[in-house]
Write a protein that holds these residues in place. Structure first.
Motif, mmCIF file in Angstrom:
data_model
loop_
_atom_site.group_PDB
_atom_site.id
_atom_site.type_symbol
_atom_site.label_atom_id
_atom_site.label_comp_id
_atom_site.label_asym_id
_atom_site.label_seq_id
_atom_site.Cartn_x
_atom_site.Cartn_y
_atom_site.Cartn_z
ATOM 1 N N LYS A 3 -5.705 4.896 -4.507
ATOM 2 C CA LYS A 3 -4.897 4.307 -5.570
ATOM 3 C C LYS A 3 -4.599 2.865 -5.235
ATOM 4 C CE LYS A 3 -4.361 8.156 -7.866
ATOM 5 N NZ LYS A 3 -4.793 8.344 -9.221
ATOM 6 N N GLU A 15 -2.350 7.828 -2.149
ATOM 7 C CA GLU A 15 -1.185 7.672 -3.026
ATOM 8 C C GLU A 15 0.135 7.545 -2.273
ATOM 9 O OE1 GLU A 15 1.095 9.966 -6.654
ATOM 10 O OE2 GLU A 15 -1.072 10.191 -6.484
ATOM 11 N N ARG A 43 5.134 5.042 -9.215
ATOM 12 C CA ARG A 43 4.008 5.954 -9.463
ATOM 13 C C ARG A 43 3.370 5.708 -10.827
ATOM 14 N NH1 ARG A 43 3.624 9.474 -5.382
ATOM 15 N NH2 ARG A 43 5.570 9.918 -4.320
#
Length: 54
Positions: A3, A15, A43
């Motif tokens: 990510k 992540e 997020r």
């Protein structure tokens, strides 16, 4: 899948690593407060990393 989050600093990785690093950066540089709500907001900013081809 790795990510990415990008503000004035681009952070890429797994992540949880990205969220941790982005939180630490935001707290130390931008004066944010580390809360569950702040991490949830981060997020929503995550994107899948696009592989760079040489």
């Amino acid at each position: 899948m790795r990510k990415v989050i990008d503000c004035t600093l681009t952070i890429a990785g797994e992540e949880e690593e990205v969220i941790q690093a982005a939180t630490e950066h935001s707290v130390s540089v931008r004066g944010e407060v580390d809360t569950p709500e702040f991490r949830a907001t981060l997020r929503t900013l995550l994107k899948d990393e696009v592989p760079q081809h040489a």
